[in-house]
Write a protein that holds these residues in place. Structure first.
Motif, PDB file in Angstrom:
ATOM      1  N   UNK A  69       0.857  -1.182   0.000  1.00  0.00           N
ATOM      2  CA  UNK A  69       0.000   0.000   0.000  1.00  0.00           C
ATOM      3  C   UNK A  69       0.893   1.231   0.000  1.00  0.00           C
ATOM      4  N   UNK A  70       1.072   1.802  -1.179  1.00  0.00           N
ATOM      5  CA  UNK A  70       2.030   2.886  -1.351  1.00  0.00           C
ATOM      6  C   UNK A  70       1.424   3.902  -2.300  1.00  0.00           C
ATOM      7  N   UNK A  71       1.287   5.121  -1.841  1.00  0.00           N
ATOM      8  CA  UNK A  71       0.687   6.168  -2.676  1.00  0.00           C
ATOM      9  C   UNK A  71       1.649   6.723  -3.707  1.00  0.00           C
ATOM     10  N   UNK A  72       2.892   6.242  -3.707  1.00  0.00           N
ATOM     11  CA  UNK A  72       3.878   6.711  -4.678  1.00  0.00           C
ATOM     12  C   UNK A  72       3.542   6.182  -6.066  1.00  0.00           C
ATOM     13  N   UNK A  73       3.548   7.057  -7.044  1.00  0.00           N
ATOM     14  CA  UNK A  73       3.316   6.643  -8.417  1.00  0.00           C
ATOM     15  C   UNK A  73       4.547   5.930  -8.957  1.00  0.00           C
ATOM     16  N   UNK A  74       4.345   4.723  -9.478  1.00  0.00           N
ATOM     17  CA  UNK A  74       5.428   3.946 -10.060  1.00  0.00           C
ATOM     18  C   UNK A  74       5.156   3.707 -11.537  1.00  0.00           C
ATOM     19  N   UNK A  75       6.190   3.820 -12.352  1.00  0.00           N
ATOM     20  CA  UNK A  75       6.045   3.597 -13.786  1.00  0.00           C
ATOM     21  C   UNK A  75       5.798   2.118 -14.051  1.00  0.00           C
ATOM     22  N   UNK A  76       4.687   1.795 -14.722  1.00  0.00           N
ATOM     23  CA  UNK A  76       4.344   0.418 -15.057  1.00  0.00           C
ATOM     24  C   UNK A  76       4.676   0.061 -16.500  1.00  0.00           C
ATOM     25  N   UNK A  77       4.455   1.012 -17.405  1.00  0.00           N
ATOM     26  CA  UNK A  77       4.583   0.676 -18.825  1.00  0.00           C
ATOM     27  C   UNK A  77       4.752   1.945 -19.647  1.00  0.00           C
ATOM     28  N   UNK A  78       5.438   1.815 -20.773  1.00  0.00           N
ATOM     29  CA  UNK A  78       5.527   2.872 -21.777  1.00  0.00           C
ATOM     30  C   UNK A  78       5.070   2.293 -23.104  1.00  0.00           C
ATOM     31  N   UNK A  79       4.165   2.991 -23.783  1.00  0.00           N
ATOM     32  CA  UNK A  79       3.647   2.481 -25.048  1.00  0.00           C
ATOM     33  C   UNK A  79       3.332   3.629 -25.989  1.00  0.00           C
ATOM     34  N   UNK A  80       3.065   3.279 -27.244  1.00  0.00           N
ATOM     35  CA  UNK A  80       2.783   4.271 -28.281  1.00  0.00           C
ATOM     36  C   UNK A  80       1.304   4.243 -28.618  1.00  0.00           C
ATOM     37  N   UNK A  81       0.694   5.426 -28.680  1.00  0.00           N
ATOM     38  CA  UNK A  81      -0.699   5.550 -29.109  1.00  0.00           C
ATOM     39  C   UNK A  81      -0.702   5.948 -30.582  1.00  0.00           C
TER      40      UNK A  81
END
Length: 257
Positions: A152-164
């Motif tokens: 339980x951590x309110x820190x935003x963590x990078x999950x994925x990078x993708x192209x739209x």
């Protein structure tokens, strides 16, 4: 809850195919009429239609269903004709034409987690009349023991990078989790930062949703309270036995006649 991020959801789940064979096996053994609750942008629909004669998808998000219609429109005409859609909340679903129709009613990949106890109960009771004789219910969720261990951590963590490709943007997907073990609820906040490939201002989209996780014994009690007999549970799409280390929890039940 998916209205703002429908296209992002579609893009990040485009490569999810592991469950196809399991659905195909169920259709082959049960029958050719399928109801998918929470069909979203239509990831599963074309693959169900390849094996079933009639597939009906239900979703509460209009943007998701718009993407599903676009997906269906790209299929060969014979497959298009096998698929119909309804814009509805599954917990309030009213399909009077569907009584005794479906050999398989499925709630796919983690969708059941969006339902709190009231909505889950209403959904299971609502769909009972729609099962054909010997019809089965299939629910596919992540192992709840995994969810219960989420930091339980309110820190935003990078999950994925993708192209739209629609907007030619690079999108960074972040997530923050808040676990309430007492209520067995995981609140997830997703943040999508989109930047034009050629440079420019960042466009941020934020979406928050809750996962209501239940352990196998709780799900079995819920089934029984709603008029279902639990039949089988598996830990993955290879039908391996479920245990606390399994990646998935796959549940099959039948309505009590």
């Amino acid at each position: 809850m998916y209205d703002q991020i429908a296209r992002y959801y579609q893009l990040t789940h485009a490569d999810l195919t592991e469950d196809f064979s399991f659905w195909h096996e169920l259709i082959a053994s049960l029958g050719t009429h399928v109801l998918e609750l929470g069909c979203g942008s239509g990831r599963l629909l074309p693959h169900l239609a390849k094996k079933a004669h009639f597939v009906h998808g239900v979703d509460v998000s209009a943007p998701m269903l718009t993407l599903a219609k676009e997906t269906i429109a790209q299929l060969p005409i014979p497959l298009q004709e096998r698929i119909t859609l309804t814009d509805a909340d599954m917990s309030q679903l009213d399909l009077p034409w569907a009584n005794d129709t479906f050999h398989l009613i499925g709630i796919p990949y983690n969708t059941f987690l969006h339902l709190d106890t009231v909505a889950a109960t209403q959904t299971l009771k609502r769909i009972r009349p729609y099962f054909a004789e010997n019809g089965r219910l299939f629910i596919d969720i992540i192992n709840p023991f995994f969810i219960a261990e989420t930091p339980s951590d309110s820190t935003l963590l990078l999950e994925e990078t993708f192209h739209n490709p629609d907007s030619d943007e690079t999108v960074l997907q972040f997530a923050a989790n808040q676990l309430d073990a007492d209520s067995q609820t995981l609140k997830i906040t997703w943040v999508f930062d989109a930047t034009p490939t050629q440079g420019g201002a960042v466009q941020r989209t934020v979406s928050t949703m809750a996962y209501h996780y239940r352990y196998p014994h709780q799900l079995q009690l819920l089934f029984q309270e709603c008029g279902y007999q639990p039949l089988e549970q598996f830990g993955d799409y290879d039908r391996s036995p479920f245990n606390e280390d399994s990646p998935r929890l796959l549940l099959i039940a039948e309505p009590v006649r």
